[in-house]
Write a protein that holds these residues in place. Structure first.
Motif, PDB file in Angstrom:
ATOM      1  N   GLY A  78      -8.942   5.732   1.866  1.00 47.80           N
ATOM      2  CA  GLY A  78      -8.412   5.668   0.505  1.00 47.80           C
ATOM      3  C   GLY A  78      -6.916   5.447   0.473  1.00 47.80           C
ATOM      4  O   GLY A  78      -6.411   4.662  -0.337  1.00 47.80           O
ATOM      5  N   LYS A  79      -6.189   6.121   1.363  1.00 47.41           N
ATOM      6  CA  LYS A  79      -4.734   5.967   1.380  1.00 47.41           C
ATOM      7  C   LYS A  79      -4.333   4.562   1.827  1.00 47.41           C
ATOM      8  O   LYS A  79      -3.378   3.979   1.293  1.00 47.41           O
ATOM      9  CB  LYS A  79      -4.107   7.032   2.279  1.00 47.41           C
ATOM     10  N   MET A  80      -5.068   3.988   2.781  1.00 47.95           N
ATOM     11  CA  MET A  80      -4.752   2.628   3.211  1.00 47.95           C
ATOM     12  C   MET A  80      -5.133   1.607   2.137  1.00 47.95           C
ATOM     13  O   MET A  80      -4.407   0.637   1.908  1.00 47.95           O
ATOM     14  CB  MET A  80      -5.461   2.320   4.529  1.00 47.95           C
ATOM     15  N   GLU A 134       0.180  -3.335  -3.479  1.00 52.61           N
ATOM     16  CA  GLU A 134       1.041  -4.344  -2.851  1.00 52.61           C
ATOM     17  C   GLU A 134       2.120  -3.658  -2.030  1.00 52.61           C
ATOM     18  O   GLU A 134       3.299  -4.005  -2.087  1.00 52.61           O
ATOM     19  CB  GLU A 134       1.607  -5.313  -3.888  1.00 52.61           C
ATOM     20  N   PHE A 135       1.704  -2.634  -1.283  1.00 53.56           N
ATOM     21  CA  PHE A 135       2.496  -1.930  -0.285  1.00 53.56           C
ATOM     22  C   PHE A 135       3.602  -1.059  -0.872  1.00 53.56           C
ATOM     23  O   PHE A 135       4.577  -0.753  -0.198  1.00 53.56           O
ATOM     24  CB  PHE A 135       3.072  -2.924   0.739  1.00 53.56           C
ATOM     25  N   LYS A 136       3.401  -0.616  -2.116  1.00 50.91           N
ATOM     26  CA  LYS A 136       4.374   0.287  -2.739  1.00 50.91           C
ATOM     27  C   LYS A 136       4.002   1.750  -2.537  1.00 50.91           C
ATOM     28  O   LYS A 136       4.871   2.601  -2.388  1.00 50.91           O
ATOM     29  CB  LYS A 136       4.504  -0.027  -4.231  1.00 50.91           C
ATOM     30  N   THR A 188       1.800   7.451   4.180  1.00 48.21           N
ATOM     31  CA  THR A 188       2.248   8.769   4.663  1.00 48.21           C
ATOM     32  C   THR A 188       2.859   9.626   3.561  1.00 48.21           C
ATOM     33  O   THR A 188       3.226  10.775   3.813  1.00 48.21           O
ATOM     34  CB  THR A 188       3.283   8.621   5.795  1.00 48.21           C
ATOM     35  N   ALA A 189       2.969   9.094   2.346  1.00 45.88           N
ATOM     36  CA  ALA A 189       3.575   9.856   1.247  1.00 45.88           C
ATOM     37  C   ALA A 189       2.780  11.134   0.999  1.00 45.88           C
ATOM     38  O   ALA A 189       1.555  11.102   0.871  1.00 45.88           O
ATOM     39  CB  ALA A 189       3.625   9.006  -0.018  1.00 45.88           C
ATOM     40  N   LEU A 191       0.172 -12.310   6.087  1.00 45.95           N
ATOM     41  CA  LEU A 191      -0.753 -11.396   5.415  1.00 45.95           C
ATOM     42  C   LEU A 191       0.009 -10.388   4.551  1.00 45.95           C
ATOM     43  O   LEU A 191      -0.469  -9.959   3.505  1.00 45.95           O
ATOM     44  CB  LEU A 191      -1.601 -10.657   6.452  1.00 45.95           C
ATOM     45  N   GLU A 192       1.204 -10.051   5.002  1.00 48.44           N
ATOM     46  CA  GLU A 192       2.023  -9.093   4.253  1.00 48.44           C
ATOM     47  C   GLU A 192       2.650  -9.719   3.015  1.00 48.44           C
ATOM     48  O   GLU A 192       2.642  -9.120   1.933  1.00 48.44           O
ATOM     49  CB  GLU A 192       3.122  -8.543   5.157  1.00 48.44           C
ATOM     50  N   VAL A 193       3.197 -10.923   3.150  1.00 42.13           N
ATOM     51  CA  VAL A 193       3.960 -11.514   2.047  1.00 42.13           C
ATOM     52  C   VAL A 193       3.085 -12.321   1.094  1.00 42.13           C
ATOM     53  O   VAL A 193       3.553 -12.717   0.030  1.00 42.13           O
ATOM     54  CB  VAL A 193       5.103 -12.410   2.580  1.00 42.13           C
TER      55      VAL A 193
END
Length: 202
Positions: free
Chosen positions: A165-167, A174-176, A180-181, A21-23
């Motif tokens: 929204g953050k998720m 694409e996970f960039k 937590t930023a 799911l991640e890649v």
């Protein structure tokens, strides 16, 4: 997450699914591809999970057990309500950041075309989280004398929208864009925005 031959096969399958799911953002995971990732036959997959939806349910159960066991610890700590609320929200964001593939399940991105039961299970997970937050905010009003510019339901709804929204941005980038930023600054301004000097009556 990489599979490890020393781990139980069931765990290997779930970790392989989360990794795929991640890649492979946007791609639908087939049992054939998953079996190849694990290094077993499709028949071997079905010995541990009767269907692919049960594999997704296994990941959702992992999410629930991980988050709510830690939320119970946070709630047991003798700290003020807003600090516990902040810890709870940061927990979810940090969990999301460490588990990109699983975040696609939480946002519903990975569940397109899957059974409605999975979508409803995720809805229930977020409803449970929202209930926990409402309890904390009611405690803040009753025991700590804090006042909010909106009702508890509206206040928690705003925080849930921020969390979601953050998720969603994490998945969409694409996970960039890490969940937590800038969280400390965002939480600081959020708290000052929702607190009111006097009780609000409606």
């Amino acid at each position: 997450m990489n599979t490890n031959n020393k781990k139980p096969r069931r765990q290997q399958i779930l970790e392989a699914l989360a990794h795929m799911l991640e890649v492979s953002p946007g791609a639908r995971i087939t049992t054939a591809a998953l079996a190849k990732e694990v290094g077993v036959s499709e028949a071997a997959l079905y010995r541990h999970f009767p269907s692919k939806s049960k594999m997704y349910e296994g990941l959702i159960e992992f999410i629930e057990e991980t988050l709510f066991s830690r939320i119970s610890i946070i709630n047991s700590e003798n700290e003020n309500a807003l600090l516990r609320c902040e810890k709870m929200l940061h927990l979810v964001l940090a969990f999301s950041e460490r588990n990109p593939g699983i975040t696609r399940i939480l946002t519903g991105d990975a569940l397109a075309g899957e059974t409605d039961r999975l979508r409803l299970r995720v809805i229930q997970l977020f409803e449970r989280l929202e209930t926990q937050l409402r309890q904390i905010f009611r405690e803040a009003e009753l025991k700590e004398g804090l006042h909010f510019g909106m009702s508890v339901i509206e206040t928690v709804g705003l925080l849930m929208a921020l969390l979601d929204g953050k998720m969603s941005l994490y998945v969409r980038s694409e996970f960039k864009r890490l969940p937590t930023a800038n969280w400390p600054q965002q939480w600081h301004h959020m708290v000052h925005g929702i607190l009111a000097a006097e009780p609000q009556y409606s």
